[in-house]
Design a protein around this motif. Structure first.
Motif, PDB file in Angstrom:
ATOM      1  N   ASN A 114     -54.271  57.009  13.318  1.00 53.51           N
ATOM      2  CA  ASN A 114     -53.915  57.229  11.922  1.00 53.51           C
ATOM      3  C   ASN A 114     -54.309  56.010  11.090  1.00 53.51           C
ATOM      4  N   ASP A 115     -54.128  56.113   9.776  1.00 55.22           N
ATOM      5  CA  ASP A 115     -54.580  55.054   8.874  1.00 55.22           C
ATOM      6  C   ASP A 115     -53.909  53.713   9.160  1.00 55.22           C
ATOM      7  N   ALA A 116     -52.616  53.758   9.445  1.00 51.47           N
ATOM      8  CA  ALA A 116     -51.888  52.512   9.721  1.00 51.47           C
ATOM      9  C   ALA A 116     -52.386  51.852  11.003  1.00 51.47           C
ATOM     10  N   GLN A 117     -52.653  52.654  12.019  1.00 51.52           N
ATOM     11  CA  GLN A 117     -53.153  52.114  13.285  1.00 51.52           C
ATOM     12  C   GLN A 117     -54.542  51.520  13.115  1.00 51.52           C
ATOM     13  N   LEU A 118     -55.365  52.192  12.331  1.00 54.83           N
ATOM     14  CA  LEU A 118     -56.719  51.690  12.091  1.00 54.83           C
ATOM     15  C   LEU A 118     -56.680  50.386  11.307  1.00 54.83           C
ATOM     16  N   GLU A 119     -55.780  50.308  10.352  1.00 57.16           N
ATOM     17  CA  GLU A 119     -55.642  49.077   9.571  1.00 57.16           C
ATOM     18  C   GLU A 119     -55.211  47.918  10.464  1.00 57.16           C
ATOM     19  N   SER A 120     -54.281  48.184  11.382  1.00 56.65           N
ATOM     20  CA  SER A 120     -53.835  47.144  12.314  1.00 56.65           C
ATOM     21  C   SER A 120     -54.972  46.696  13.226  1.00 56.65           C
ATOM     22  N   LEU A 121     -55.771  47.663  13.659  1.00 61.12           N
ATOM     23  CA  LEU A 121     -56.879  47.336  14.553  1.00 61.12           C
ATOM     24  C   LEU A 121     -57.963  46.536  13.830  1.00 61.12           C
ATOM     25  N   ILE A 122     -58.310  46.964  12.627  1.00 62.91           N
ATOM     26  CA  ILE A 122     -59.367  46.288  11.869  1.00 62.91           C
ATOM     27  C   ILE A 122     -58.958  44.865  11.499  1.00 62.91           C
ATOM     28  N   SER A 123     -57.680  44.675  11.155  1.00 62.98           N
ATOM     29  CA  SER A 123     -57.204  43.355  10.719  1.00 62.98           C
ATOM     30  C   SER A 123     -56.729  42.483  11.883  1.00 62.98           C
ATOM     31  N   PHE A 124     -56.905  42.942  13.102  1.00 63.90           N
ATOM     32  CA  PHE A 124     -56.497  42.187  14.282  1.00 63.90           C
ATOM     33  C   PHE A 124     -57.180  40.817  14.315  1.00 63.90           C
ATOM     34  N   LYS A 125     -56.434  39.773  14.651  1.00 69.05           N
ATOM     35  CA  LYS A 125     -56.956  38.422  14.706  1.00 69.05           C
ATOM     36  C   LYS A 125     -57.139  37.995  16.169  1.00 69.05           C
ATOM     37  N   PRO A 126     -58.365  37.976  16.652  1.00 69.89           N
ATOM     38  CA  PRO A 126     -58.616  37.593  18.050  1.00 69.89           C
ATOM     39  C   PRO A 126     -58.212  36.147  18.313  1.00 69.89           C
ATOM     40  N   GLU A 127     -57.763  35.906  19.540  1.00 70.13           N
ATOM     41  CA  GLU A 127     -57.338  34.558  19.919  1.00 70.13           C
ATOM     42  C   GLU A 127     -58.331  33.888  20.864  1.00 70.13           C
ATOM     43  N   THR A 128     -59.204  34.687  21.483  1.00 70.38           N
ATOM     44  CA  THR A 128     -60.184  34.141  22.421  1.00 70.38           C
ATOM     45  C   THR A 128     -61.574  34.661  22.060  1.00 70.38           C
ATOM     46  N   GLU A 129     -62.598  34.041  22.653  1.00 72.75           N
ATOM     47  CA  GLU A 129     -63.972  34.482  22.420  1.00 72.75           C
ATOM     48  C   GLU A 129     -64.175  35.902  22.932  1.00 72.75           C
ATOM     49  N   ALA A 130     -63.571  36.222  24.066  1.00 73.93           N
ATOM     50  CA  ALA A 130     -63.700  37.567  24.627  1.00 73.93           C
ATOM     51  C   ALA A 130     -63.079  38.597  23.693  1.00 73.93           C
ATOM     52  N   GLU A 131     -61.918  38.272  23.120  1.00 76.20           N
ATOM     53  CA  GLU A 131     -61.272  39.183  22.177  1.00 76.20           C
ATOM     54  C   GLU A 131     -62.097  39.332  20.906  1.00 76.20           C
ATOM     55  N   ARG A 132     -62.684  38.238  20.455  1.00 81.17           N
ATOM     56  CA  ARG A 132     -63.498  38.307  19.240  1.00 81.17           C
ATOM     57  C   ARG A 132     -64.704  39.232  19.446  1.00 81.17           C
ATOM     58  N   ARG A 133     -65.365  39.081  20.595  1.00 80.39           N
ATOM     59  CA  ARG A 133     -66.519  39.923  20.908  1.00 80.39           C
ATOM     60  C   ARG A 133     -66.103  41.393  21.017  1.00 80.39           C
ATOM     61  N   LEU A 134     -64.994  41.644  21.708  1.00 80.34           N
ATOM     62  CA  LEU A 134     -64.528  43.018  21.873  1.00 80.34           C
ATOM     63  C   LEU A 134     -64.116  43.622  20.531  1.00 80.34           C
ATOM     64  N   HIS A 135     -63.558  42.806  19.660  1.00 76.13           N
ATOM     65  CA  HIS A 135     -63.139  43.302  18.350  1.00 76.13           C
ATOM     66  C   HIS A 135     -64.354  43.738  17.527  1.00 76.13           C
ATOM     67  N   VAL A 136     -65.443  42.995  17.609  1.00 71.55           N
ATOM     68  CA  VAL A 136     -66.678  43.385  16.916  1.00 71.55           C
ATOM     69  C   VAL A 136     -67.218  44.689  17.500  1.00 71.55           C
ATOM     70  N   ILE A 137     -67.151  44.828  18.818  1.00 66.68           N
ATOM     71  CA  ILE A 137     -67.600  46.060  19.480  1.00 66.68           C
ATOM     72  C   ILE A 137     -66.798  47.255  18.981  1.00 66.68           C
ATOM     73  N   ALA A 138     -65.458  47.105  18.958  1.00 62.77           N
ATOM     74  CA  ALA A 138     -64.591  48.203  18.519  1.00 62.77           C
ATOM     75  C   ALA A 138     -64.868  48.560  17.060  1.00 62.77           C
ATOM     76  N   CYS A 139     -65.053  47.555  16.230  1.00 67.43           N
ATOM     77  CA  CYS A 139     -65.323  47.815  14.809  1.00 67.43           C
ATOM     78  C   CYS A 139     -66.659  48.523  14.625  1.00 67.43           C
ATOM     79  N   LEU A 140     -67.654  48.191  15.443  1.00 63.80           N
ATOM     80  CA  LEU A 140     -68.957  48.844  15.333  1.00 63.80           C
ATOM     81  C   LEU A 140     -68.867  50.316  15.730  1.00 63.80           C
TER      82      LEU A 140
END
Length: 297
Positions: A114-140
């Motif tokens: 839902n919209d709230a879940q997507l907003e939480s996912l998009i605005s997620f702040k990665p704490e590690t390099e692996a999380e940052r890379r995965l976050h870009v993958i998910a956003c793409l």
């Protein structure tokens, strides 16, 4: 030309699989699917020397259903079996073309975030390099509706930052399709391209010196992120992100034909499964287009 009275289906199936893999360049996942289909129908085909009949295959289908396999799973196997039968006929191993009809599948609305879940996912702040890379993958995946393997297989040159385009190289048949990306996605990709460069190869997303990221590992890490931001309800998967993209595309004015091209579906039927709207979406749309709602009295 084969003697139709004596057929070694096990040997012929291996030949069929090799030709599909090396001559027709089918995807590795498709080849694995052939293997699963053979295991499912081996009790009928494996010990058979005379030409198989439709009744015998249908009987095996009934056994699989009785064992608890869903219609969707059986139909997945049947696609491979029918491809095998078509090959048998084309190559002269069978006098007649045998085609087994697919089972009727229950139509289900695929859940999306839902919209709230997507907003939480998009605005997620990665704490590690692996999380940052995965976050870009998910956003793409969310931004252009690509399949996860298409994203993990992408090259750096597939990103056209000037024209806001992403070239997707499909696993099936080696086809390509070019899809648009948003300005915000471009910003994320530019940062990623500047920050991470493989020592070996040209993969857009990689692990180690330049190795392809394992899809299961990516899914595991994505589920961890979903758990951290407390997403519950829909299945936490990249496919759910892809479906969320398709549903939003239709909800905000896109048409199913353009969506079919973006998602890379060969048949419009598959695209329609992605865009089944929930009751609330239909209600909101109805208030906009209802003739009575538009009337002055």
């Amino acid at each position: 030309m084969e003697d139709f009275g004596t057929l070694n289906y096990a040997v012929l199936f291996e030949q069929f699989k090799r030709e599909k893999q090396y001559l027709n360049n089918v995807a590795a996942a498709t080849v694995r699917g052939y293997g699963w289909a053979w295991k499912a129908f081996a009790p009928t085909l494996g010990l058979h020397s005379a030409p198989i009949t439709k009744a015998e295959i249908v009987s095996r289908v009934a056994e699989l259903r009785a064992d608890g396999l869903t219609a969707v799973t059986v139909n997945t196997y049947l696609r491979s079996v029918n491809a095998f039968f078509h090959w048998l006929h084309t190559e002269g191993h069978a006098a007649a073309l045998l085609k087994i009809p697919r089972l009727k599948e229950e139509s289900k609305v695929i859940q999306s975030f839902n919209d709230a879940q997507l907003e939480s996912l998009i605005s997620f702040k990665p704490e590690t390099e692996a999380e940052r890379r995965l976050h870009v993958i998910a956003c793409l995946v969310l931004d252009c509706g690509a399949r996860i393997d298409e994203v993990l297989s992408a090259s750096r040159r597939d990103v056209d930052v000037d024209n806001l385009l992403f070239t997707i190289r499909e696993a099936k048949g080696g086809k390509q399709r070019v899809v648009p990306i948003s300005l915000k996605m471009r910003k994320r990709l530019v940062r990623h391209l500047d920050h991470e460069k493989p020592e070996v190869g040209e993969l857009l997303f990689f692990t180690g010196p330049g190795e392809k990221i394992n899809q299961r590992n990516a899914l595991r890490d994505f589920k961890r992120i979903c758990k951290r931001i407390r997403i519950e309800g829909p299945r936490c998967s990249f496919h759910t992100l892809r479906h969320s993209f398709g549903k939003a595309y239709i909800r905000y004015g896109g048409d199913v034909f353009r969506l079919q091209r973006i998602l890379g579906h060969a048949k419009l039927e598959m695209t329609r499964r992605y865009v089944n709207l929930e009751t609330s979406d239909l209600q909101e749309c109805h208030q906009t287009f209802s003739l009575l709602a538009r009337a002055r009295s």
